[in-house]
Design an enzyme around this catalytic site. Sequence first.
Site, short mmCIF file in Angstrom:
data_model
loop_
_atom_site.label_atom_id
_atom_site.label_comp_id
_atom_site.label_asym_id
_atom_site.label_seq_id
_atom_site.Cartn_x
_atom_site.Cartn_y
_atom_site.Cartn_z
CE LYS A 117 -3.43 -2.90 0.95
NZ LYS A 117 -4.49 -3.33 0.06
C1 LIG Z 1 -5.41 -4.35 0.75
C2 LIG Z 1 -6.88 -4.24 0.64
C3 LIG Z 1 -7.73 -4.67 1.66
C4 LIG Z 1 -7.27 -5.41 2.88
O1 LIG Z 1 -6.25 -4.88 3.58
P1 LIG Z 1 -5.29 -5.84 4.47
O2 LIG Z 1 -4.53 -4.89 5.29
O3 LIG Z 1 -4.47 -6.64 3.53
O4 LIG Z 1 -6.20 -6.69 5.31
C5 LIG Z 1 -9.09 -4.45 1.51
N1 LIG Z 1 -9.60 -3.89 0.41
C6 LIG Z 1 -8.81 -3.51 -0.62
C7 LIG Z 1 -9.45 -2.88 -1.80
C8 LIG Z 1 -7.44 -3.69 -0.55
O5 LIG Z 1 -6.66 -3.34 -1.59
#
Ligand SMILES: *Cc1c(COP(=O)(O)O)cnc(C)c1O
Length: 385
Positions: free
Chosen positions: A184
């Site tokens: 992210k």
């Molecule tokens: C990464 C992501 C999540 C989940 O996040 P985590 O920290 O991996 O649990 C949920 N929704 C979207 C659209 C994502 O890209």
Amino acid sequence: MNEVLGSGRLSGGPVLETFEREFAERIGSGHAVAVSSGTAGLHASLIALGVKRGDIVLTTPFSFVATANVALYEGATPLFVDIDPATLEMQPAATADAIDALARGSRAIPTQVPRIGMTRGPLSAIIPVHVFGNAANLDRTIALAGDFRIPVVEDACEALGAKRRGEVVGHSGDASVFAFYPNKQITSGEGGMVVTDRTDVARVVRSLRNQGRGEGATAELHERLGFNYRLDELSAAVGLAQLRRLDEILELRARVADRYTARFAGSPLVSPLPPVADGDTRSWFVYPVRLHESIHRTMLIRRMAAHGITTRAYFWPIHLQPFYRERFGYREGDFPNAEAVGRTMLALPFHTRLADEDVDRVCEVLEAEIEHCRPASRAAVFSRA
Ligand SMILES: *Cc1c(COP(=O)(O)O)cnc(C)c1O
């Protein structure tokens, strides 16, 4: 980091509080509650907003699977609305029609519903997703949800720093959720953040992340069924350091994205994401391109890998994930736009330290290899080969 280790507080300490305070300031929201992942944040938000067994949760099939799974965790049914193929978000008009029909209890629901396994409870939440760091247009959805008093949880896990009409993503809904997994915009290892202006929601999410304990209560008293969704101090320290660098990180990511985009301008086989509307800012999360339908994507991924270049197909639409097909009877053709994009999208290597030469090399290899990957049969892309 060393400060945290030396402090004797490895969880629930002052760094977490600072991370939450600075995050809330950055978004401009009343509260920020750090959690152990984006998924945990989405799950806790749904519970805090009252989603119950049997309810319906409206969302998109074009997202990471966690977006819909959190409804299943509570025994609710995720119902999908197909996407706009250009913006990749839930089609605003179709979303409005679905909300209207569901909220009025109409039997004719204007979207593909599960062939099996659908529950019959009320629509109790909407989860729009800001896909690939692109701020979704939620004007109609928010207005209509407000009319019917249906809570909205923004899945902003890919969109920290994205802006719509100059305003940063994360305060249109009743709660918004960000994620800090390593791919992210900013990371804390694992981690997430729920932001909200609703004091009641923030309070329940704080309790849910801490095994259901009440505010200021002794450690022995659990007021509700909770979870261990806490973010530890070490992760919070990493997240805080990253947050303080956010502008620099976003700029570096935009630079890499712009170099790719310039390279593919006018390419008949490789299309970058279309530019966002005036006044909007995309927060680059991954660098996805759409390949011409004639290109055999799996072959291309394999050929790129042989050059040491990792590319990924994405998203595999949620309704076509094996256990969604099994549980709800979904088939190919149910959400044609999500499937068409899901069949043709390819994410290229993308991170802040990718040098110009690296981007150029990826593009050169891609352009050379793509010629070996057509024509292709378009059958069976989503089969389990
Ligand atoms: C990464 C992501 C999540 C989940 O996040 P985590 O920290 O991996 O649990 C949920 N929704 C979207 C659209 C994502 O890209």
